[in-house]
Design a protein around this motif. Structure first.
Motif, PDB file in Angstrom:
ATOM      1  N   GLU A   8       0.839  -1.211   0.000  1.00  9.92           N
ATOM      2  CA  GLU A   8       0.000   0.000   0.000  1.00  9.92           C
ATOM      3  C   GLU A   8       0.869   1.254   0.000  1.00  9.92           C
ATOM      4  O   GLU A   8       0.579   2.224  -0.709  1.00  9.92           O
ATOM      5  CB  GLU A   8      -0.942  -0.002   1.206  1.00  9.92           C
ATOM      6  CG  GLU A   8      -1.793   1.236   1.341  1.00  9.92           C
ATOM      7  CD  GLU A   8      -2.698   1.489   0.146  1.00  9.92           C
ATOM      8  OE1 GLU A   8      -2.911   2.673  -0.178  1.00  9.92           O
ATOM      9  OE2 GLU A   8      -3.185   0.526  -0.469  1.00  9.92           O
ATOM     10  N   ARG A  11       2.293   1.728  -3.441  1.00 10.49           N
ATOM     11  CA  ARG A  11       1.236   2.166  -4.355  1.00 10.49           C
ATOM     12  C   ARG A  11       0.913   3.643  -4.144  1.00 10.49           C
ATOM     13  O   ARG A  11       0.812   4.412  -5.085  1.00 10.49           O
ATOM     14  CB  ARG A  11      -0.024   1.331  -4.164  1.00 10.49           C
ATOM     15  CG  ARG A  11      -1.116   1.655  -5.201  1.00 10.49           C
ATOM     16  CD  ARG A  11      -2.497   1.258  -4.743  1.00 10.49           C
ATOM     17  NE  ARG A  11      -2.918   1.902  -3.507  1.00 10.49           N
ATOM     18  CZ  ARG A  11      -3.392   3.149  -3.415  1.00 10.49           C
ATOM     19  NH1 ARG A  11      -3.481   3.911  -4.479  1.00 10.49           N
ATOM     20  NH2 ARG A  11      -3.779   3.639  -2.250  1.00 10.49           N
ATOM     21  N   ARG A  12       0.766   4.021  -2.895  1.00  6.56           N
ATOM     22  CA  ARG A  12       0.427   5.408  -2.559  1.00  6.56           C
ATOM     23  C   ARG A  12       1.497   6.379  -3.034  1.00  6.56           C
ATOM     24  O   ARG A  12       1.189   7.488  -3.468  1.00  6.56           O
ATOM     25  CB  ARG A  12       0.246   5.539  -1.048  1.00  6.56           C
ATOM     26  CG  ARG A  12      -0.429   6.811  -0.597  1.00  6.56           C
ATOM     27  CD  ARG A  12      -0.720   6.779   0.883  1.00  6.56           C
ATOM     28  NE  ARG A  12      -0.475   5.448   1.362  1.00  6.56           N
ATOM     29  CZ  ARG A  12       0.206   5.068   2.439  1.00  6.56           C
ATOM     30  NH1 ARG A  12       0.633   5.836   3.204  1.00  6.56           N
ATOM     31  NH2 ARG A  12       0.432   3.863   2.791  1.00  6.56           N
ATOM     32  N   PRO A  18      -0.507  -0.863 -11.054  1.00  5.72           N
ATOM     33  CA  PRO A  18      -1.518  -1.893 -10.786  1.00  5.72           C
ATOM     34  C   PRO A  18      -1.081  -3.305 -11.173  1.00  5.72           C
ATOM     35  O   PRO A  18      -1.452  -4.264 -10.492  1.00  5.72           O
ATOM     36  CB  PRO A  18      -2.718  -1.436 -11.624  1.00  5.72           C
ATOM     37  CG  PRO A  18      -2.578   0.045 -11.694  1.00  5.72           C
ATOM     38  CD  PRO A  18      -1.096   0.291 -11.773  1.00  5.72           C
ATOM     39  N   HIS A  20       1.835  -4.570 -10.849  1.00  4.64           N
ATOM     40  CA  HIS A  20       2.681  -5.060  -9.756  1.00  4.64           C
ATOM     41  C   HIS A  20       1.814  -5.562  -8.604  1.00  4.64           C
ATOM     42  O   HIS A  20       2.119  -6.588  -7.988  1.00  4.64           O
ATOM     43  CB  HIS A  20       3.614  -3.956  -9.248  1.00  4.64           C
ATOM     44  CG  HIS A  20       4.622  -3.511 -10.241  1.00  4.64           C
ATOM     45  ND1 HIS A  20       4.594  -2.251 -10.786  1.00  4.64           N
ATOM     46  CD2 HIS A  20       5.664  -4.154 -10.805  1.00  4.64           C
ATOM     47  CE1 HIS A  20       5.591  -2.125 -11.627  1.00  4.64           C
ATOM     48  NE2 HIS A  20       6.251  -3.271 -11.664  1.00  4.64           N
ATOM     49  N   ILE A  21       0.750  -4.826  -8.322  1.00  5.17           N
ATOM     50  CA  ILE A  21      -0.172  -5.224  -7.258  1.00  5.17           C
ATOM     51  C   ILE A  21      -0.845  -6.544  -7.612  1.00  5.17           C
ATOM     52  O   ILE A  21      -0.985  -7.432  -6.760  1.00  5.17           O
ATOM     53  CB  ILE A  21      -1.206  -4.111  -7.000  1.00  5.17           C
ATOM     54  CG1 ILE A  21      -0.495  -2.869  -6.457  1.00  5.17           C
ATOM     55  CG2 ILE A  21      -2.282  -4.579  -6.034  1.00  5.17           C
ATOM     56  CD1 ILE A  21      -1.352  -1.624  -6.408  1.00  5.17           C
TER      57      ILE A  21
END
Length: 130
Positions: A8, A11-12, A18, A20-21
């Motif tokens: 998180e 990402r932030r 996305p 990678h997530i």
């Protein structure tokens, strides 16, 4: 499913994308199903009968896990386990595995997620069966 804190934060901060997530979630699901023996949350519960689907799904998770493990190895896998399975800060485990300054710890996890994405993209088709 909520993202682990380390993912998180990346990402932030715009360090990971996305895809990678998605790769991180996919690896974590394969690890939980194939290694830890947890149930597949995507399994259709309506067809219990004599279906081999649960076993095939577990076999697929094990095979994909082994494929990725063979490429990244135990040391880097420890970083993924700490961040994605146990939800520990990536900096803590990364500092044990890779000698890096604290500023570069997040970059190590981001690079590892990029490698994971590339290896999933290149994964042979038979490993997706199950």
């Amino acid at each position: 499913m909520p993202l682990p804190p380390a993912i998180e934060a990346l990402r932030r901060n715009g360090i990971i994308a996305p895809h990678h997530i998605a790769a991180a979630r996919f690896w974590a699901a394969d690890y939980r199903i194939g290694v830890m023996g947890q149930e597949d949350p995507q399994l259709d519960r309506t067809s219990c009968g004599l279906s081999h689907r649960p076993l095939n799904g577990r076999r697929g998770s094990i095979n994909r896990y082994r494929y990725i493990h063979g490429i990244i190895g135990y040391r880097y896998e420890r970083i993924l386990i700490a961040a994605l399975i146990h939800g520990r800060p990536a900096r803590e485990e990364t500092s044990r595995v890779v000698p890096a300054t604290p500023q570069h710890m997040d970059g190590v996890l981001a690079l590892l997620l990029d490698m994971l994405t590339r290896h999933y993209d290149a994964m042979p088709g038979h490993l997706w069966e199950g």
